[in-house]
Design an enzyme around this catalytic site. Structure first.
Site, PDB file in Angstrom:
ATOM      1  N   CYS A 130      -7.071 -11.885   9.584  1.00  0.00           N
ATOM      2  CA  CYS A 130      -6.152 -10.909   8.999  1.00  0.00           C
ATOM      3  C   CYS A 130      -6.009  -9.698   9.920  1.00  0.00           C
ATOM      4  O   CYS A 130      -6.207  -9.798  11.147  1.00  0.00           O
ATOM      5  CB  CYS A 130      -6.603 -10.519   7.585  1.00  0.00           C
ATOM      6  SG  CYS A 130      -5.287  -9.733   6.611  1.00  0.00           S
ATOM      7  N   ASP A 199     -11.383  -5.713   1.399  1.00  0.00           N
ATOM      8  CA  ASP A 199     -10.559  -5.071   0.371  1.00  0.00           C
ATOM      9  C   ASP A 199     -11.433  -4.489  -0.719  1.00  0.00           C
ATOM     10  O   ASP A 199     -11.048  -3.532  -1.386  1.00  0.00           O
ATOM     11  CB  ASP A 199      -9.564  -6.065  -0.222  1.00  0.00           C
ATOM     12  CG  ASP A 199      -8.434  -6.291   0.757  1.00  0.00           C
ATOM     13  OD1 ASP A 199      -8.606  -7.129   1.661  1.00  0.00           O
ATOM     14  OD2 ASP A 199      -7.415  -5.584   0.651  1.00  0.00           O
TER      15      ASP A 199
HETATM   16  C1  RUB Z   1      -5.452  -7.154   4.199  1.00  0.00           C
HETATM   17  C2  RUB Z   1      -6.889  -7.517   4.395  1.00  0.00           C
HETATM   18  C3  RUB Z   1      -7.703  -6.597   5.266  1.00  0.00           C
HETATM   19  C4  RUB Z   1      -8.366  -5.528   4.383  1.00  0.00           C
HETATM   20  C5  RUB Z   1      -9.018  -4.443   5.201  1.00  0.00           C
HETATM   21  O1  RUB Z   1      -4.803  -7.987   3.261  1.00  0.00           O
HETATM   22  O2  RUB Z   1      -7.407  -8.451   3.840  1.00  0.00           O
HETATM   23  O3  RUB Z   1      -8.721  -7.296   5.925  1.00  0.00           O
HETATM   24  O4  RUB Z   1      -7.402  -4.923   3.538  1.00  0.00           O
HETATM   25  O5  RUB Z   1      -8.040  -3.708   5.914  1.00  0.00           O
HETATM   26  P1  RUB Z   1      -3.238  -7.770   2.966  1.00  0.00           P
HETATM   27  P2  RUB Z   1      -8.322  -2.213   6.394  1.00  0.00           P
HETATM   28  O6  RUB Z   1      -2.513  -7.977   4.257  1.00  0.00           O
HETATM   29  O7  RUB Z   1      -2.904  -8.795   1.936  1.00  0.00           O
HETATM   30  O8  RUB Z   1      -3.076  -6.361   2.438  1.00  0.00           O
HETATM   31  O9  RUB Z   1      -9.558  -2.271   7.224  1.00  0.00           O
HETATM   32  O10 RUB Z   1      -7.117  -1.807   7.190  1.00  0.00           O
HETATM   33  O11 RUB Z   1      -8.520  -1.373   5.177  1.00  0.00           O
END
Ligand code: RUB
Length: 316
Positions: A130, A199
């Protein structure tokens, strides 16, 4: 939607819903700024009407996506700033607490990055899943320390957030190899660390992140590859201290296959969970701005930060 919600706040909510704005930290930043806008633009004439309007805006933002706990944590932080007794005072309270929140978010990510960078050695190869700004902060800090890091980036179907990761790593000067998700196991032998974001992190140390994280972690453990989760404390889920579970978002199946093609192949049922749960035994370290933690000890940090539980200040 509640008519008191300012059009700009509706716009932010729609952007989160459609994933124009996505990723747990970015969502948190966006909702804090949206509450600031609601406060600045409010024409409420008495404090109770002002508070009710802010709660309505918070509810509209909260309803967008269910899994990233940074969203309710951000709303809670900003709304709890309201302590004045006049409309002008309350407006200033929200502006101050929203600005404070966004600054803390940036600082936490930078501090977390330095902790994560200490785990990375010169010449290491990471595998990502991701797009996580917390995870990329670790790589950026390592690169700033002069370390050479290379990355194998999973494309992350169905939304291909891996493309964003690839681009941002390339901007840092990190050589990137992009792979389809199902090639991950094949390339784990070449990898020194799996590095992902979160998340939400539950009280038992489980990590909720993009669907596919748990399979990657199980494979990495099988190969002996360490799994590092970059997660500022904003992702700690206070509700899990009191037995609540984390809601996993189910997204539109059109993200996977369009209706016409689905019918052509015999109309199978299609499901599209956006996140999964990685049990703590597959995680080596949770890297936060307060240092790194084995997943089993994250509960101690949660109690320190949240006490035993939280109420929702946007509830009527
Ligand atoms: C995003 C996702 C990211 C976390 C952490 O999922 O799984 O790994 O949100 O991101 P989606 P961050 O694309 O469905 O939102 O470190 O930027 O908070």
């Amino acid at each position: 939607m509640d008519e008191r919600v300012h059009p700009e706040v509706r716009h932010v909510a729609a952007d989160i819903d459609t994933m124009e704005v996505r990723g747990a930290a970015t969502i948190a930043d966006a909702v804090a700024r949206a509450l600031r806008t609601q406060a600045e633009e409010s024409d409420a004439t008495d404090p109770e009407a002002f508070r009710a309007e802010l709660r309505a805006a918070a509810r509209a933002l909260h309803e967008t996506r269910p899994t990233a706990v940074s969203l309710p944590n951000a709303l809670r932080y900003v709304l709890r700033g309201m302590s004045s007794t006049t409309v002008e005072g309350l407006r200033q309270d929200i502006v101050t607490s929203a600005d404070d929140f966004c600054q803390r978010l940036d600082r936490a990510q930078a501090d977390l990055g330095k902790v994560g960078a200490n785990r990375l050695r010169d010449g290491d190869v990471i595998m990502t899943h991701c797009h996580s700004t917390d995870a990329l902060a670790c790589v950026e800090a390592a690169v700033e320390q002069g370390k050479h890091i290379e990355a194998i980036v999973k494309e992350t179907r169905p939304r291909n957030q891996g493309h964003i990761t690839a681009e941002e790593l390339a901007d840092m000067g990190v050589p990137v190899t992009l792979i389809v998700d199902s090639a991950a196991r094949r390339y784990l032998n070449d990898v020194d660390h799996v590095l992902v974001g979160a998340d939400a992190v539950a009280a038992d140390g489980s990590v909720i992140n993009k669907i596919g994280t748990s399979g990657l972690a199980v494979n990495a453990r099988d190969r002996g590859t360490p799994i590092m989760v970059a997660s500022q404390t904003l992702k700690l889920h206070p509700g899990t201290l009191t037995g609540h579970t984390v809601d996993i978002e189910m997204r539109d199946t059109e993200e996977i296959i369009d209706e016409e093609r689905r019918e052509e192949i015999g109309s199978p049922k299609v499901v599209n969970p956006a996140f999964d749960v990685t049990p703590p035994r597959y995680v080596d370290a949770i890297v936060t701005e307060r240092g790194q933690f084995p997943p089993e000890s994250i509960v101690t940090l949660m109690r320190e930060l949240f006490g035993e539980g939280t109420s929702e200040p946007w509830a009527e």
